[in-house]
Design a protein around this motif. Sequence first.
Motif, short mmCIF file in Angstrom:
data_model
loop_
_atom_site.label_atom_id
_atom_site.label_comp_id
_atom_site.label_asym_id
_atom_site.label_seq_id
_atom_site.Cartn_x
_atom_site.Cartn_y
_atom_site.Cartn_z
N GLY A 242 -4.29 50.16 27.63
CA GLY A 242 -4.34 49.42 28.88
C GLY A 242 -5.15 48.15 28.76
O GLY A 242 -5.73 47.84 27.72
N TYR A 243 -5.17 47.40 29.86
CA TYR A 243 -5.86 46.11 29.90
C TYR A 243 -7.33 46.25 29.53
O TYR A 243 -7.85 45.53 28.67
N PHE A 244 -8.04 47.19 30.16
CA PHE A 244 -9.47 47.32 29.91
C PHE A 244 -9.77 47.84 28.51
O PHE A 244 -10.80 47.52 27.93
N GLU A 245 -8.90 48.65 27.97
CA GLU A 245 -9.07 49.11 26.60
C GLU A 245 -9.02 47.93 25.63
O GLU A 245 -9.84 47.81 24.72
N LYS A 246 -8.07 47.04 25.87
CA LYS A 246 -7.95 45.84 25.02
C LYS A 246 -9.19 44.96 25.15
O LYS A 246 -9.71 44.44 24.15
N GLN B 263 -18.64 48.47 26.23
CA GLN B 263 -17.34 48.93 25.76
C GLN B 263 -17.03 50.33 26.26
O GLN B 263 -15.93 50.59 26.76
N ASP B 264 -17.99 51.24 26.12
CA ASP B 264 -17.78 52.62 26.57
C ASP B 264 -17.54 52.67 28.08
O ASP B 264 -16.69 53.43 28.56
N HIS B 265 -18.30 51.87 28.82
CA HIS B 265 -18.15 51.85 30.28
C HIS B 265 -16.77 51.35 30.68
O HIS B 265 -16.10 51.95 31.55
N VAL B 266 -16.34 50.27 30.08
CA VAL B 266 -15.05 49.66 30.44
C VAL B 266 -13.89 50.58 30.04
O VAL B 266 -12.91 50.72 30.79
N ARG B 267 -14.00 51.23 28.89
CA ARG B 267 -12.94 52.15 28.48
C ARG B 267 -12.81 53.35 29.42
O ARG B 267 -11.74 53.93 29.55
N ALA B 268 -13.93 53.72 30.04
CA ALA B 268 -13.93 54.89 30.92
C ALA B 268 -13.45 54.58 32.34
O ALA B 268 -13.34 55.50 33.16
N LEU B 269 -13.17 53.32 32.63
CA LEU B 269 -12.70 52.97 33.97
C LEU B 269 -11.37 53.65 34.25
O LEU B 269 -10.58 53.93 33.34
N ASN B 270 -11.10 53.92 35.52
CA ASN B 270 -9.83 54.54 35.91
C ASN B 270 -8.74 53.47 35.88
O ASN B 270 -8.24 53.02 36.92
N ILE B 271 -8.37 53.06 34.67
CA ILE B 271 -7.45 51.93 34.52
C ILE B 271 -6.01 52.29 34.85
O ILE B 271 -5.17 51.41 35.00
N HIS B 272 -5.70 53.57 34.94
CA HIS B 272 -4.32 53.99 35.19
C HIS B 272 -4.13 54.51 36.60
O HIS B 272 -3.22 55.28 36.87
N GLU B 273 -5.01 54.09 37.53
CA GLU B 273 -4.94 54.59 38.91
C GLU B 273 -3.58 54.30 39.54
O GLU B 273 -2.99 55.16 40.19
N THR B 274 -3.07 53.07 39.36
CA THR B 274 -1.77 52.72 39.95
C THR B 274 -0.66 53.55 39.34
O THR B 274 0.22 54.04 40.05
N ALA B 275 -0.68 53.70 38.02
CA ALA B 275 0.34 54.51 37.36
C ALA B 275 0.32 55.94 37.87
O ALA B 275 1.37 56.54 38.15
N GLN B 276 -0.86 56.51 38.02
CA GLN B 276 -0.98 57.87 38.51
C GLN B 276 -0.48 57.99 39.94
O GLN B 276 0.19 58.96 40.29
#
Length: 216
Positions: free
Chosen positions: A67-71, A44-57
Amino acid sequence: MPLTVNVTTQDNATPFLKQMAAKFTGDRTEWHGEIAKDATVLTQDHVRALNIHETAQRLGAAPSSPGYFEKKANQMVPAADSTRAMVMLNTGLGLEAFARVFGDVTVNAINSKYLTIPANAAAYGRRAGSFEDLKFIPFGNGVRALVKQTITMVPGKRKAEIKKIENEVFYWLKPSVVLPQDDSLLPTAEQYGKVAETATERFIDELETEEAALTA
């Protein structure tokens, strides 16, 4: 089809875990359950720490929250039996984004001719159909896009006024895309091994404490 991360105490396990497995000759479900709890927190901690907003940035857009990975991290649960500890996640068909852990993933357009890939901040997080004024443009190099077209009249050299056409790309259109393998979406085997050892040490301490209390 759920994603199942197996943490074994045999075969490819660390020497310490193999040693403990040799000692626990009975039902190992309780032991594996302790490992599964720690492995789930690690995942859970690993997945939450992913750069899930790279496209948005990259597009300068506000990221969707959560985000998707947070869910997906919030939906992970531990499971165990006598042979293994597990982290379970119901991802549906195809393992969803986590399929990339195991190899390249080809995403094809379904029920439409093209995938719509956001090209600017306004398009990020929105469906192309939510815009009423987008125009399909096939560029000369074979690239296709949905654009917002602006036509203004500007002074011309031979005519008093000429049309100036500007196309702002909102979506790139592709029939399919290939997402490369990315095993960094999950923790490494070494990381799982470490949490398994920590959980095992805690489990042994608890057993020894219980035995000491019974014999006191």
